[in-house]
Design a protein around this motif. Structure first.
Motif, PDB file in Angstrom:
ATOM      1  N   ILE A 110      25.546  11.056 -22.715  1.00  0.00           N
ATOM      2  CA  ILE A 110      24.152  11.054 -23.159  1.00  0.00           C
ATOM      3  C   ILE A 110      23.988  10.299 -24.472  1.00  0.00           C
ATOM      4  O   ILE A 110      23.077   9.483 -24.637  1.00  0.00           O
ATOM      5  CB  ILE A 110      23.622  12.499 -23.296  1.00  0.00           C
ATOM      6  N   ASN A 111      24.907  10.548 -25.411  1.00  0.00           N
ATOM      7  CA  ASN A 111      24.801   9.934 -26.737  1.00  0.00           C
ATOM      8  C   ASN A 111      24.988   8.422 -26.693  1.00  0.00           C
ATOM      9  O   ASN A 111      24.323   7.686 -27.431  1.00  0.00           O
ATOM     10  CB  ASN A 111      25.832  10.561 -27.679  1.00  0.00           C
ATOM     11  N   ILE A 116      18.918   5.288 -21.473  1.00  0.00           N
ATOM     12  CA  ILE A 116      18.753   5.996 -20.197  1.00  0.00           C
ATOM     13  C   ILE A 116      18.216   7.404 -20.416  1.00  0.00           C
ATOM     14  O   ILE A 116      17.229   7.810 -19.798  1.00  0.00           O
ATOM     15  CB  ILE A 116      20.100   6.085 -19.436  1.00  0.00           C
ATOM     16  N   PHE A 117      18.855   8.146 -21.325  1.00  0.00           N
ATOM     17  CA  PHE A 117      18.556   9.568 -21.463  1.00  0.00           C
ATOM     18  C   PHE A 117      17.483   9.893 -22.500  1.00  0.00           C
ATOM     19  O   PHE A 117      16.936  10.997 -22.489  1.00  0.00           O
ATOM     20  CB  PHE A 117      19.839  10.330 -21.801  1.00  0.00           C
ATOM     21  N   GLU A 121      14.395   3.178 -20.945  1.00  0.00           N
ATOM     22  CA  GLU A 121      14.032   1.769 -20.882  1.00  0.00           C
ATOM     23  C   GLU A 121      15.181   0.947 -20.304  1.00  0.00           C
ATOM     24  O   GLU A 121      16.340   1.328 -20.402  1.00  0.00           O
ATOM     25  CB  GLU A 121      13.671   1.247 -22.276  1.00  0.00           C
ATOM     26  N   LYS A 122      14.833  -0.171 -19.683  1.00  0.00           N
ATOM     27  CA  LYS A 122      15.837  -1.051 -19.113  1.00  0.00           C
ATOM     28  C   LYS A 122      16.348  -2.010 -20.191  1.00  0.00           C
ATOM     29  O   LYS A 122      15.570  -2.516 -20.984  1.00  0.00           O
ATOM     30  CB  LYS A 122      15.247  -1.851 -17.953  1.00  0.00           C
ATOM     31  N   TRP A 132      26.597   0.562 -26.762  1.00  0.00           N
ATOM     32  CA  TRP A 132      27.755   1.436 -26.529  1.00  0.00           C
ATOM     33  C   TRP A 132      28.799   1.245 -27.627  1.00  0.00           C
ATOM     34  O   TRP A 132      29.322   2.214 -28.173  1.00  0.00           O
ATOM     35  CB  TRP A 132      28.358   1.112 -25.164  1.00  0.00           C
ATOM     36  N   ARG A 133      29.086  -0.023 -27.977  1.00  0.00           N
ATOM     37  CA  ARG A 133      30.104  -0.327 -28.993  1.00  0.00           C
ATOM     38  C   ARG A 133      29.683   0.180 -30.372  1.00  0.00           C
ATOM     39  O   ARG A 133      30.489   0.761 -31.103  1.00  0.00           O
ATOM     40  CB  ARG A 133      30.355  -1.832 -29.024  1.00  0.00           C
TER      41      ARG A 133
END
Length: 284
Positions: A110-111, A116-117, A121-122, A132-133
């Motif tokens: 989730i974090n 997404i969560f 948004e796309k 992510w990084r």
């Protein structure tokens, strides 16, 4: 048309999966039961299970390369068992339990995927990797506090297979500017390390030979990283190629394979190479 059919099937699948997982939890607890459990399982520790974790991971990788769905399914189960056993050991030693493993994973998922969560948004592939990084680096700074990069890496790779660890080291340090400028410079370094290995072999000092061989190996992994080749999958491919050729050699001489001299082996090896090449040409 029943629009709810797909949803109901998914709900049934989730329910069946949860029921199977409950049975798995129960079975693992039986395995580890101090009175009636498996004598071998009862004496295992996190450390003693490391070779089996490596083995099961390797077998899963093999199954994926073979594109064998049944084997992939089976090996995923074997890998899941390792996770369950480590979780049960954590529970026995009052360190953590399976619930904590799952909750930590859910929190991380989730974090690290706020688009997404949270924001719904796309984003592009490049943007998702950047997010992510950045989040991972932020988490690591919190976890390691003011720990140096070398300490962070040492903590990460010390329990990994050496090839994977070396690849992770070279991948990480290049983000800080410690990277090769060209493949030529890596080959120059490789030549240097090979010369040092030759000198160590001449000296017949086992410790020096081991050190210099490691330097050669590390430089090769740095080269694979520069060329954007996964060293593990590359080596897996070479292993398969060798065994395919050796199988042809065995077919040629049968049980007499143990009686061949070096010249015979060289001849059989060349025959095997040509046989495989012909098979490849037929398929084209």
């Amino acid at each position: 048309m029943n629009l709810n059919n797909g949803y109901n099937n998914q709900k049934d699948s989730e329910q069946n999966t949860l029921e199977s997982f409950k049975i798995l939890i129960s079975n693992v607890k039986y395995l580890k039961d101090k009175t009636w459990g498996c004598p071998w399982q009862k004496i295992q520790s996190h450390k003693s299970l490391i070779p089996f974790l490596n083995e099961e991971s390797g077998e899963l990788i093999d199954a994926i390369y073979e594109k064998n769905a049944n084997n992939i399914c089976e090996e995923l189960g074997d890998l899941l068992l390792q996770i369950m056993l480590h979780s049960e050991i954590g529970f026995e030693e009052k360190q953590f339990e399976l619930k904590d493993v799952i909750e930590n994973l859910n929190k991380k998922i989730i974090n690290r995927h706020p688009y997404i969560f949270k924001k719904k948004e796309k984003v592009s592939l490049k943007k998702s990797q950047e997010i992510w990084r950045n989040i991972k680096n932020s988490e690591n700074k919190t976890f390691y506090k003011k720990s140096s990069i070398s300490r962070q890496l040492n903590s990460k790779v010390k329990s990994l297979p050496a090839t994977i660890g070396s690849n992770q080291i070279t991948n990480t340090v290049k983000e800080y500017g410690f990277k090769w400028e060209s493949s030529k410079k890596i080959f120059d370094k490789l030549d240097e390390e090979i010369c040092e290995l030759k000198e160590a072999i001449k000296s017949k000092k086992a410790h020096d030979i081991k050190d210099e061989f490691g330097d050669v190996y590390f430089t090769l992994i740095s080269l694979s990283n520069f060329l954007k080749i996964n060293p593990e999958s590359s080596l897996q491919k070479t292993n398969k190629k060798f065994l395919d050729r050796f199988a042809i050699m065995e077919d040629q001489v049968g049980d007499n394979i143990k009686k061949q001299n070096p010249k015979d082996f060289q001849r059989l090896w060349e025959v095997a190479k040509k046989t495989i090449m012909r098979e490849k040409l037929k398929k084209k």
